[in-house]
Design an enzyme around this catalytic site. Structure first.
Site, PDB file in Angstrom:
ATOM      1  N   SER A  13       0.846  -1.194   0.000  1.00 43.71           N
ATOM      2  CA  SER A  13       0.000   0.000   0.000  1.00 43.71           C
ATOM      3  C   SER A  13       0.880   1.241   0.000  1.00 43.71           C
ATOM      4  CB  SER A  13      -0.906   0.055   1.248  1.00 43.71           C
ATOM      5  OG  SER A  13      -1.726  -1.074   1.343  1.00 43.71           O
ATOM      6  N   ASN A  14       0.272   2.356  -0.358  1.00 47.94           N
ATOM      7  CA  ASN A  14       0.834   3.678  -0.103  1.00 47.94           C
ATOM      8  C   ASN A  14      -0.188   4.479   0.686  1.00 47.94           C
ATOM      9  OD1 ASN A  14       3.039   3.312  -2.081  1.00 47.94           O
ATOM     10  ND2 ASN A  14       1.452   3.652  -3.625  1.00 47.94           N
TER      11      ASN A  14
END
Length: 803
Positions: free
Chosen positions: A240-241
């Site tokens: 994820s970011n």
């Protein structure tokens, strides 16, 4: 609780709605314990659907809210949910056969038989029931248990009242009513994904050695390398970011949050979007993991948050010294202790049963491997027990509920301190007052560096520095994990030990450790089990920090800037290497290079394509596909130490390493192989990316932008290569529930969202691919959070659901 300018109308609507709803459900004590499928028992909710099938669920309390949530999730995802419940009941072998593979959403099991042995063992040991009986805050709260009970009743009510149209399970006898215990077990399975869930094959296959078995121990170097690969940060699957900007970087001095989780596009770990409202008590919107009762990632009127998969190692091993006369007994402080034997019998398809034995110790189950790459043999002298603190953690839902009710980043931290329930993620948050937050507050085994130094076995002395995987001496009781005073359970770190960064202009994470959440304010001083510091970052982290630091320095940010960042599709690896690659390509004698099969390949056409490429993974980019295929082959063939001329420097971690070593063995070969591969598939070297990176939904071929992990693209996509099918023809994981959230001075948040794979997995649903088409065009959904926006939706449809 005032939530938006339409609050009074919402309160009035709530009164009207609740007048129409029946009284509190009457549930028998057996049903309360989750022993029988939950009936409606008078439970009800009102669901208002807006564009793209997004439900806004209103109920009078948590049981009724759970009812509406279970009903609405079943309407969109009944087959996916039902498949997961077959897993949790340990019935896959009977339904689908013992050798077929589950989808991997709830464990790492590669065969149904192993999955069933594990989950049926959990049932027979009453593991989840015991956790449900633990008083809060160490166990789940009454609100959460009510929501679980309601969810099961809502799911069951939908099954009873509706006809299944999804061909994945239409007419299937394995679609059955569920209990609140099924719902709680799903939460347990999600919690242990990084621990026991990772070791299911090794737990269920562990058997005592035969007489005269060799006492050979695994090679330290091999195990350390395997552990580093298994628990490394360059994860091409999940990830994820997320970035939070404080008021110092924004146009209106309020916070901003961009969440971009990279999760599976199919199966039971999909997100599902909704709004949940209990008038005067709760009003929150976001994405939920399927089968869960609350909002996993989302926002309310004051706070927005997202998660990224953390680097903390959520398991540890104790190396046991076995009794020389009995390999099922181990020695602690000179005293013999017998392992606990658990025999589990699983029915299989076609009749018959398979019985296997599991072996458990004071430290956890005996495990003989953590995936094929990390064997842990059970010999006559030694065995390994897997410790997983999340196997006694059923608090994630309470943590999320605390976020949903928080009014600031301080409230998010308070929920983390109180419930201590997040198993394997970081938290990034921003609020309407301009605060930002990053914290790696997760449930980790309490492995201090001092404990690892004092108690690691010779094998552990190799694995712990390399990967954070501790292998401790199980023959000494003083090598147990101990307890922090501020921890809600023994054997985990308390809140005071968690890495935290408050109110930085930006706080970002892309699945590396906490160290560079902000490059100007590095976080240090945490134990190795949390992750490393001062080491090379992933390409995605480097690109992300460059981008968000530049945004913060520019200042004046708005939600529109977050939207631009999400779909910029810049390729950091290409910015570092594309020019050198094109130049080295043009310098190859005769424009030819030898492929890995020894055949010369004319690569001259590739040089100009790479030179002229815009260095993005947009669907109209020409050269993106060629570079993608080349870069994958190059990084797989060339060791990192040989790939760059300028090595990594901890003093300049974002810009190093750099300068591609085009003389490295394998460079020309990778280029030749990429060119030959595209030509063999009849794909032009300058083909548009979207023509050959796509998903098929019904009769539609939908182009997909974004790129793979090693390219470093923020908008991550992990597509499946099928040369015969025309390129990348499906996405396994990637950008999923995306949210860009801010505040404009009113009490309504400004939110743009997108569920990339759409709300329903039923091909007969109008919401099977509608948001996927939006994603292809880089369009967003303007969220309807406040009452005035919901009521003015042209797609508004009101459904009142009852048990």
């Amino acid at each position: 609780m005032r939530t938006c300018p339409g609050h009074r109308r919402l309160a009035a609507l709530g009164v009207a709605l609740l007048t129409a709803l029946t009284g509190t459900a009457s549930v028998s004590s057996a049903a309360e314990r989750g022993e029988h499928p939950q009936g409606g028992g008078g439970l009800s909710a009102t669901i208002r659907y807006t564009e793209h099938g997004i439900p806004h669920i209103v109920a009078k309390d948590y049981a009724n809210l759970g009812f509406g949530t279970g009903w609405a999730q079943a309407a969109d995802q009944v087959c996916t949910l039902a498949d997961g419940f077959v897993t949790l009941r340990g019935e896959r072998s009977r339904v689908f056969g013992p050798d077929a593979a589950p989808d991997g959403s709830l464990s790492s099991a590669t065969r149904n038989l192993s999955s069933d042995q594990y989950f049926k063992g959990v049932r027979e040991a009453r593991t989840v029931e015991k956790l449900l009986d633990v008083p809060a805050p160490a166990g789940p709260s009454r609100d959460v248990k009510d929501a679980m009970r309601g969810w099961a009743a809502g799911y069951n009510a939908w099954l009873k009242q509706n006809r299944i149209t999804d061909p994945a399970c239409k007419g299937a006898d394995w679609v059955k009513p569920v209990t609140s215990l099924d719902v709680a077990t799903r939460g347990f399975a999600i919690a242990v994904l990084g621990g026991q869930g990772r070791g299911v094959e090794g737990i269920t296959a562990a058997q005592p050695p035969t007489t005269g078995a060799a006492r050979v121990q695994p090679d330290k170097g091999d195990v350390a390398r395997a552990a580093r690969e298994l628990f490394g940060q360059d994860d091409s699957d999940m990830g994820s970011n997320a970035v939070a900007f404080s008021g110092a970087a924004t146009a209106n001095k309020r916070g901003l949050l961009l969440g971009n989780p990279h999760y599976p596009w199919q199966g039971g770990r999909r997100f599902w979007q909704s709004q949940q409202t209990i008038p005067g008590e709760l009003n929150v919107m976001g994405g939920s993991l399927l089968g869960t009762t609350g909002i996993s990632i989302g926002h309310n009127a004051h706070i927005a948050w997202s998660h990224t998969v953390a680097t903390g190692v959520t398991l540890n091993l104790h190396q046991l010294t076995l009794d020389p006369s009995d390999p099922t007994a181990y020695v602690v402080d000179g005293k013999k202790q017998k392992m606990t034997k658990r025999s589990v019998t699983v029915p299989v398809k076609g009749g018959g049963e398979v019985t296997r034995t599991q072996w458990w110790t004071r430290y956890g189950p005996i495990v003989t491997n953590l995936g094929a790459q990390l064997p842990l043999p059970w010999t006559a002298a030694t065995a390994y027990a897997l410790g997983d603190p999340n196997a006694v953690n059923l608090r994630a839902s309470d943590t999320a509920l605390g976020f949903s009710k928080a009014r600031s980043t301080a409230g998010v931290l308070a929920s983390l301190r109180r419930a201590q329930g997040l198993p394997w993620v970081n938290t990034i948050a921003a609020d309407s007052s301009g605060h930002s937050l990053f914290t790696q507050s997760q449930v980790l085994p309490r492995i201090t560096d001092e404990l690892a130094e004092r108690c690691s076995t010779p094998l552990g002395k190799a694995t712990y520095p390399a990967s954070g995987v501790a292998i401790l001496d199980g023959s000494k009781s003083d090598c147990s994990l101990g307890r922090d005073k501020d921890a809600v359970q023994a054997g985990i770190f308390g809140p005071a030990k968690m890495p935290v960064l408050k109110d930085a202009p930006y706080a970002e994470n892309s699945n590396d450790s906490a160290w560079l959440a902000n490059a100007d304010h590095p976080i240090t001083g945490y134990e190795r089990v949390f992750g490393n510091a001062g080491t090379q970052r992933s390409m995605r982290t480097r690109g992300a920090v460059e981008d968000v630091a530049g945004m913060a320095d520019k200042g004046g940010l708005t939600v529109a800037d977050l939207q631009k960042q999400q779909f910029a599709n810049r390729v950091p690896a290409a910015d570092l290497t594309a020019a050198d690659t094109a130049k080295a390509c043009a310098a190859l004698p005769g424009g030819s290079a030898t492929g890995s099969n020894g055949t010369p390949v004319d690569v001259s056409g590739a040089c100009g394509v790479i030179a002229e490429w815009d260095r993005t993974m947009n669907t109209d980019s020409r050269g993106a596909l060629l570079f993608d295929r080349f870069w994958r082959k190059l990084t797989a063939a060339v060791p990192a130490a040989q790939l760059w001329k300028v090595p990594f420097s901890a003093a300049d971690p974002v810009r190093t390493p750099n300068t591609l070593n085009t003389q490295a063995p394998g460079f020309a070969t990778a280029l030749a192989d990429a060119v030959a591969e595209l030509k063999g598939a009849s794909i032009p070297l300058d083909a548009r990316l979207g023509d050959h990176q796509f998903v098929k939904r019904g009769g539609d071929r939908i182009p997909v932008h974004g790129g793979t992990e090693s390219l470093g693209v923020w908008n991550k996509a992990e597509p499946v290569w099928d040369a015969a099918g025309g390129g990348y023809t499906e996405v396994t994981t990637g950008s999923s529930y995306i949210q860009a959230v801010g505040w404009d001075g009113g009490r309504c948040p400004v939110a743009r969202t997108l569920l990339t794979y759409s709300q329903s997995s039923n091909p007969n649903s109008p919401h099977y691919s509608d948001q996927t088409h939006l994603f292809a065009k880089k369009k967003w959904v303007t969220e309807r959070f406040c009452e005035k926006d919901i009521l003015t939706s042209p797609a508004l449809k009101v459904v009142r659901v009852r048990g």
